[in-house]
Design an enzyme around this catalytic site. Structure first.
Site, PDB file in Angstrom:
ATOM      1  N   ALA A  99      19.143  16.223   5.786  1.00 55.95           N
ATOM      2  CA  ALA A  99      17.927  16.891   5.341  1.00 55.95           C
ATOM      3  C   ALA A  99      18.022  18.379   5.694  1.00 55.95           C
ATOM      4  CB  ALA A  99      16.704  16.264   6.006  1.00 55.95           C
ATOM      5  N   GLY A 142      19.854  12.311   6.160  1.00 57.90           N
ATOM      6  CA  GLY A 142      19.213  12.023   4.885  1.00 57.90           C
ATOM      7  C   GLY A 142      20.198  11.740   3.777  1.00 57.90           C
ATOM      8  N   GLU A 145      21.018   8.154   4.096  1.00 56.19           N
ATOM      9  CA  GLU A 145      19.839   7.408   3.657  1.00 56.19           C
ATOM     10  C   GLU A 145      19.712   7.411   2.142  1.00 56.19           C
ATOM     11  OE1 GLU A 145      16.649   7.870   7.256  1.00 56.19           O
ATOM     12  OE2 GLU A 145      17.267   9.725   6.246  1.00 56.19           O
TER      13      GLU A 145
END
Length: 291
Positions: A99, A142, A145
């Protein structure tokens, strides 16, 4: 029986969706309207949606704007009756290195909780059409993910996966603790989440996180080939199959088997099931119409 097909039928009805969604569908055809991603259709029949993360200087860090654009592109592909599967990829150096930490550094608890921070990231996992992640390089935080939100993960031979949030004084917030544990088991997931250590492509395949590994320069073409193979099947029945497999992570065995049986029975209300079995008996290739 017809009601059992209702959810899957929405996949096809989406091509007649509201004007706002159809407007989103024009984004990838006209080009140049995305800032953080590249979007096009690939495959010999242009039936594969293709999304490439495009923040090279930030190693494709997932900022809020990128994830919103991702949602718009996915909405467009959902509304496109010609698209049967989607491939998401990054660069050879990084699928997504995590992220955007600079973007979230100064957020408060009140902002995160009150605004349900990262909730819209889950759009990738709710797409009804099959989604393949083609992962080269770093898939961290992220990025890992995001890959796990997809239905299939193909990895380049130099790919690395990890959840290093613990090193930043936080934990995964977009499904990392949940999807990783379901994919690789408790022990390895705990080790990765608690230490921030990474695993390479070979370890990821051995643990069940990815299904196949390819040379870096062949990864995207192989992912598109897989997507083309999926897109050649009935989109209606593919949606049913995806729903059934995903239910295995949410339901007990008995409940999952009941859902599978209902969806299996529901295929007998479709023209594509009849065409598929008839083509098999007649020893010819099926011509699915997504009906």
């Amino acid at each position: 029986m017809a009601f059992l097909c209702r959810n899957a039928a929405l996949l096809l009805k989406s091509s007649r969706a509201a004007p706002a969604v159809l407007a989103a569908g024009r984004l990838y055809s006209s080009g140049g309207q995305y800032e953080y991603i590249l979007v096009e259709k690939r495959g010999d029949k242009s039936n594969v949606g293709f999304i490439q993360l495009n923040r090279p200087k930030a190693l494709n860090a997932l900022c809020d704007g990128l994830m919103k654009e991702m949602g718009q592109a996915l909405d467009a592909f959902e509304a496109d009756a010609d698209v049967g599967a989607v491939v998401i990829t990054g660069s050879e150096r990084a699928f997504a290195a995590g992220a955007d930490i600079k973007e979230m550094q100064n957020r408060t608890f009140q902002e995160c909780y009150g605004g349900n921070f990262l909730a819209h990231w889950n759009r990738v996992s709710t797409v009804r059409k099959p989604v393949i992640a083609a992962v080269n390089g770093f898939a961290l935080g992220g990025g890992c993910e995001l890959a796990m939100m997809c239905d299939i993960i193909y990895a380049g031979e130099k790919a690395q996966f990890g959840q290093p949030e613990i090193l930043l004084g936080t934990i995964p917030g977009a499904g990392g603790t949940q999807r990783l544990t379901r994919a690789v088991g408790k022990s390895l997931a705990m080790e990765m989440v608690l230490t921030g250590d990474r695993i390479n492509a070979q370890e990821a395949k051995q643990s069940g996180l990815v299904s196949k590994i390819y040379p870096v320069d062949q990864l995207i073409s192989e992912a598109v080939k897989c997507a083309e193979k999926i897109a050649a099947n009935s989109k209606l029945v593919s949606a049913m199959a995806k729903e059934a497999v995903n239910a295995a992570f949410e339901l007990t065995l008995a409940e999952g088997n009941r859902l599978e049986k209902r969806l299996f029975h529901a295929t007998f209300a479709t023209d594509d099931r009849k065409e598929g079995m008839t083509a098999f008996v007649e020893k010819r290739k099926a011509n699915f119409q997504d009906q």
